[in-house]
Design an enzyme around this catalytic site. Structure first.
Site, PDB file in Angstrom:
ATOM      1  N   LYS A  13       0.865  -1.199   0.000  1.00 17.29           N
ATOM      2  CA  LYS A  13       0.000   0.000   0.000  1.00 17.29           C
ATOM      3  C   LYS A  13       0.891   1.236   0.000  1.00 17.29           C
ATOM      4  O   LYS A  13       1.853   1.293   0.762  1.00 17.29           O
ATOM      5  CB  LYS A  13      -0.865  -0.035   1.263  1.00 17.29           C
ATOM      6  CG  LYS A  13      -1.545   1.261   1.608  1.00 17.29           C
ATOM      7  CD  LYS A  13      -1.428   1.634   3.090  1.00 17.29           C
ATOM      8  CE  LYS A  13      -0.062   2.114   3.483  1.00 17.29           C
ATOM      9  NZ  LYS A  13       0.015   2.790   4.802  1.00 17.29           N
ATOM     10  N   PRO A  92       9.052  -5.323   3.423  1.00 18.36           N
ATOM     11  CA  PRO A  92       9.582  -5.040   4.757  1.00 18.36           C
ATOM     12  C   PRO A  92       8.437  -4.770   5.731  1.00 18.36           C
ATOM     13  O   PRO A  92       7.413  -4.188   5.345  1.00 18.36           O
ATOM     14  CB  PRO A  92      10.455  -3.802   4.549  1.00 18.36           C
ATOM     15  CG  PRO A  92      10.103  -3.247   3.209  1.00 18.36           C
ATOM     16  CD  PRO A  92       9.460  -4.326   2.412  1.00 18.36           C
ATOM     17  N   ALA A  93       8.600  -5.221   6.991  1.00 15.67           N
ATOM     18  CA  ALA A  93       7.548  -5.051   8.008  1.00 15.67           C
ATOM     19  C   ALA A  93       7.657  -3.675   8.649  1.00 15.67           C
ATOM     20  O   ALA A  93       8.738  -3.066   8.654  1.00 15.67           O
ATOM     21  CB  ALA A  93       7.688  -6.139   9.064  1.00 15.67           C
ATOM     22  N   ALA A  94       6.556  -3.182   9.191  1.00 15.88           N
ATOM     23  CA  ALA A  94       6.508  -1.889   9.905  1.00 15.88           C
ATOM     24  C   ALA A  94       7.213  -0.806   9.101  1.00 15.88           C
ATOM     25  O   ALA A  94       8.092  -0.107   9.590  1.00 15.88           O
ATOM     26  CB  ALA A  94       7.143  -2.027  11.294  1.00 15.88           C
ATOM     27  N   ALA A  95       6.823  -0.668   7.833  1.00 11.53           N
ATOM     28  CA  ALA A  95       7.591   0.162   6.898  1.00 11.53           C
ATOM     29  C   ALA A  95       6.754   1.243   6.222  1.00 11.53           C
ATOM     30  O   ALA A  95       7.231   1.896   5.296  1.00 11.53           O
ATOM     31  CB  ALA A  95       8.227  -0.733   5.846  1.00 11.53           C
ATOM     32  N   GLY A  98       2.007  -0.845   4.646  1.00  9.46           N
ATOM     33  CA  GLY A  98       0.844  -1.665   4.996  1.00  9.46           C
ATOM     34  C   GLY A  98       1.061  -3.158   4.966  1.00  9.46           C
ATOM     35  O   GLY A  98       0.090  -3.912   4.830  1.00  9.46           O
ATOM     36  N   GLY A 100       1.542  -5.658   7.141  1.00  5.95           N
ATOM     37  CA  GLY A 100       0.679  -6.456   8.018  1.00  5.95           C
ATOM     38  C   GLY A 100      -0.792  -6.290   7.681  1.00  5.95           C
ATOM     39  O   GLY A 100      -1.545  -7.276   7.633  1.00  5.95           O
ATOM     40  N   SER A 101      -1.224  -5.054   7.409  1.00  5.98           N
ATOM     41  CA  SER A 101      -2.637  -4.795   7.088  1.00  5.98           C
ATOM     42  C   SER A 101      -3.017  -5.444   5.765  1.00  5.98           C
ATOM     43  O   SER A 101      -4.115  -6.002   5.626  1.00  5.98           O
ATOM     44  CB  SER A 101      -2.899  -3.287   6.990  1.00  5.98           C
ATOM     45  OG  SER A 101      -2.806  -2.691   8.255  1.00  5.98           O
ATOM     46  N   SER A 102      -2.110  -5.387   4.780  1.00  7.54           N
ATOM     47  CA  SER A 102      -2.406  -5.990   3.482  1.00  7.54           C
ATOM     48  C   SER A 102      -2.451  -7.513   3.610  1.00  7.54           C
ATOM     49  O   SER A 102      -3.297  -8.169   2.993  1.00  7.54           O
ATOM     50  CB  SER A 102      -1.355  -5.550   2.456  1.00  7.54           C
ATOM     51  OG  SER A 102      -1.822  -5.790   1.153  1.00  7.54           O
ATOM     52  N   ASP A 130      -5.075   0.405   8.455  1.00 12.55           N
ATOM     53  CA  ASP A 130      -5.020   0.281   6.996  1.00 12.55           C
ATOM     54  C   ASP A 130      -5.782  -0.942   6.472  1.00 12.55           C
ATOM     55  O   ASP A 130      -5.843  -1.139   5.259  1.00 12.55           O
ATOM     56  CB  ASP A 130      -3.559   0.181   6.539  1.00 12.55           C
ATOM     57  CG  ASP A 130      -2.838   1.513   6.631  1.00 12.55           C
ATOM     58  OD1 ASP A 130      -3.506   2.561   6.477  1.00 12.55           O
ATOM     59  OD2 ASP A 130      -1.616   1.503   6.856  1.00 12.55           O
TER      60      ASP A 130
HETATM   61  O1  C5P Z   1      -3.812   0.621  13.484  1.00 14.20           O
HETATM   62  P1  C5P Z   1      -2.334   0.630  13.400  1.00 14.20           P
HETATM   63  O2  C5P Z   1      -1.710  -0.533  14.074  1.00 14.20           O
HETATM   64  O3  C5P Z   1      -1.810   0.890  12.032  1.00 14.20           O
HETATM   65  O4  C5P Z   1      -1.915   1.925  14.231  1.00 14.20           O
HETATM   66  C1  C5P Z   1      -0.701   2.016  14.932  1.00 14.20           C
HETATM   67  C2  C5P Z   1      -0.748   3.219  15.844  1.00 14.20           C
HETATM   68  O5  C5P Z   1      -0.741   4.426  15.076  1.00 14.20           O
HETATM   69  C3  C5P Z   1      -1.964   3.333  16.734  1.00 14.20           C
HETATM   70  O6  C5P Z   1      -1.823   2.602  17.895  1.00 14.20           O
HETATM   71  C4  C5P Z   1      -2.017   4.830  16.996  1.00 14.20           C
HETATM   72  O7  C5P Z   1      -1.078   5.182  17.981  1.00 14.20           O
HETATM   73  C5  C5P Z   1      -1.529   5.423  15.693  1.00 14.20           C
HETATM   74  N1  C5P Z   1      -2.643   5.795  14.800  1.00 14.20           N
HETATM   75  C6  C5P Z   1      -3.315   6.983  15.030  1.00 14.20           C
HETATM   76  N2  C5P Z   1      -4.340   7.352  14.209  1.00 14.20           N
HETATM   77  C7  C5P Z   1      -4.690   6.572  13.156  1.00 14.20           C
HETATM   78  C8  C5P Z   1      -4.009   5.364  12.911  1.00 14.20           C
HETATM   79  C9  C5P Z   1      -2.988   4.998  13.752  1.00 14.20           C
HETATM   80  O8  C5P Z   1      -3.014   7.723  15.968  1.00 14.20           O
HETATM   81  N3  C5P Z   1      -5.691   6.951  12.378  1.00 14.20           N
END
Ligand code: C5P
Length: 276
Positions: A13, A92-95, A98, A100-102, A130
């Site tokens: 993504k 790559p993870a945490a990059a 997306g 993990g989300s994908s 995501d």
């Molecule tokens: O949902 P995801 O794991 O991607 O989000 C990681 C962190 O990013 C959340 O715990 C939050 O701290 C922050 N976040 C946010 N607002 C969003 C999406 C994520 O503050 N709309």
């Protein structure tokens, strides 16, 4: 493929623009983002099984959890059926692209295919912000905290993705962003194809780019390296980083830029791709 087995592609993504427009009382941020999906990504294979399991293979498998912490596992559990999951990890993870989300969204699509019923759509953003947009897996405007998704028709764009190999924890990037209420995206041209889309994108932003650079200055070097490639039309960070992208007028120019970057920075993850 054996009966009771199915596969799904989990594309990278890319947030072509990511505006942070506010913050809710629960701390989550309000976003306005144009998202597209690449022809590079992970692959999920599911097999009907008596109990849940997860095997991770591929060039980016190291460090990826193989238990209920993995979003694929969590997504499959939402469906209420046990499967043996194989995740072939290329992203790559945490990059900021997306991964993990994908993977979670692809798992939901594969589960729906395997069991011939639609997947539960409630509260998908609680799996990951995501995940809702990743279930669409093509050009969309994402808003709310990621839970509102409006599919769009966009011309394909030619890009290079680069990850310099540093972690930038998303919560920390949001925390470092001082101004939470920024203007939303302006309306994009719905005609004029890729050239008009790129002209418009140049007037948009990623509000998380500056805070991510403050945490990991190598992101600025990554953007500079992309900006120096031949034929580059736009350079920006995706998501909360650290992956950055550049856009080009055609695939050949993008591939030449990727080759150029690979020789200059062999330790960075670099790929040419087409975004849709
Ligand atoms: O949902 P995801 O794991 O991607 O989000 C990681 C962190 O990013 C959340 O715990 C939050 O701290 C922050 N976040 C946010 N607002 C969003 C999406 C994520 O503050 N709309």
């Amino acid at each position: 493929m054996p009966p009771g087995t199915t596969t799904a592609f989990a594309p990278a993504k890319v947030n072509l623009a990511l505006h942070v427009t506010g913050q809710r009382a629960d701390g989550y941020h309000l976003l306005d983002s144009l998202v597209m999906f690449a022809d590079v990504g992970d692959t999920i294979t599911l097999r009907d099984a008596p109990e849940m399991s997860l095997t991770v293979t591929g060039p980016r498998a190291t460090g990826v959890p193989t238990d209920a912490r993995n979003l694929c596992w969590k997504a499959a559990e939402r469906f209420g059926a046990a499967v043996a999951i194989t995740l072939d990890k290329h992203l790559p993870a945490a990059a900021g692209i997306g991964g993990g989300s994908s993977d979670a969204a692809a798992t939901l699509r594969a589960m729906a295919d395997l069991y011939n019923r639609s997947f539960p759509t409630e509260n998908l953003a609680t799996l990951g912000a995501d995940v809702p947009v990743c279930t669409v897996a093509h050009a969309a405007r994402m808003s709310g905290i990621g839970d509102h998704v409006l599919p769009l028709t966009m011309a394909p764009l030619h890009a290079v993705l680069v990850n310099p190999g540093v972690d930038v924890p998303t919560p920390q990037v949001f925390k470092t962003l001082t101004t939470k209420a920024n203007p939303p995206m302006t309306d994009w041209p719905d005609h004029g194809g890729a050239p008009a889309a790129i002209d418009w994108l140049q007037t948009q932003r990623n509000d998380l780019q500056a805070p991510a650079i403050a945490l990991q200055p190598v992101i600025a070097d990554t953007l500079a390296a992309l900006a120096a490639t031949t034929g580059n039309r736009l350079t920006r960070m995706s998501g909360s980083g650290a992956t950055c992208f550049a856009l080009y007028d055609d695939r050949t120019t993008a591939e030449a830029a990727a080759t150029q970057l690979q020789s200059l920075h062999p330790d960075w993850w670099t790929t040419a791709c087409t975004l849709r």
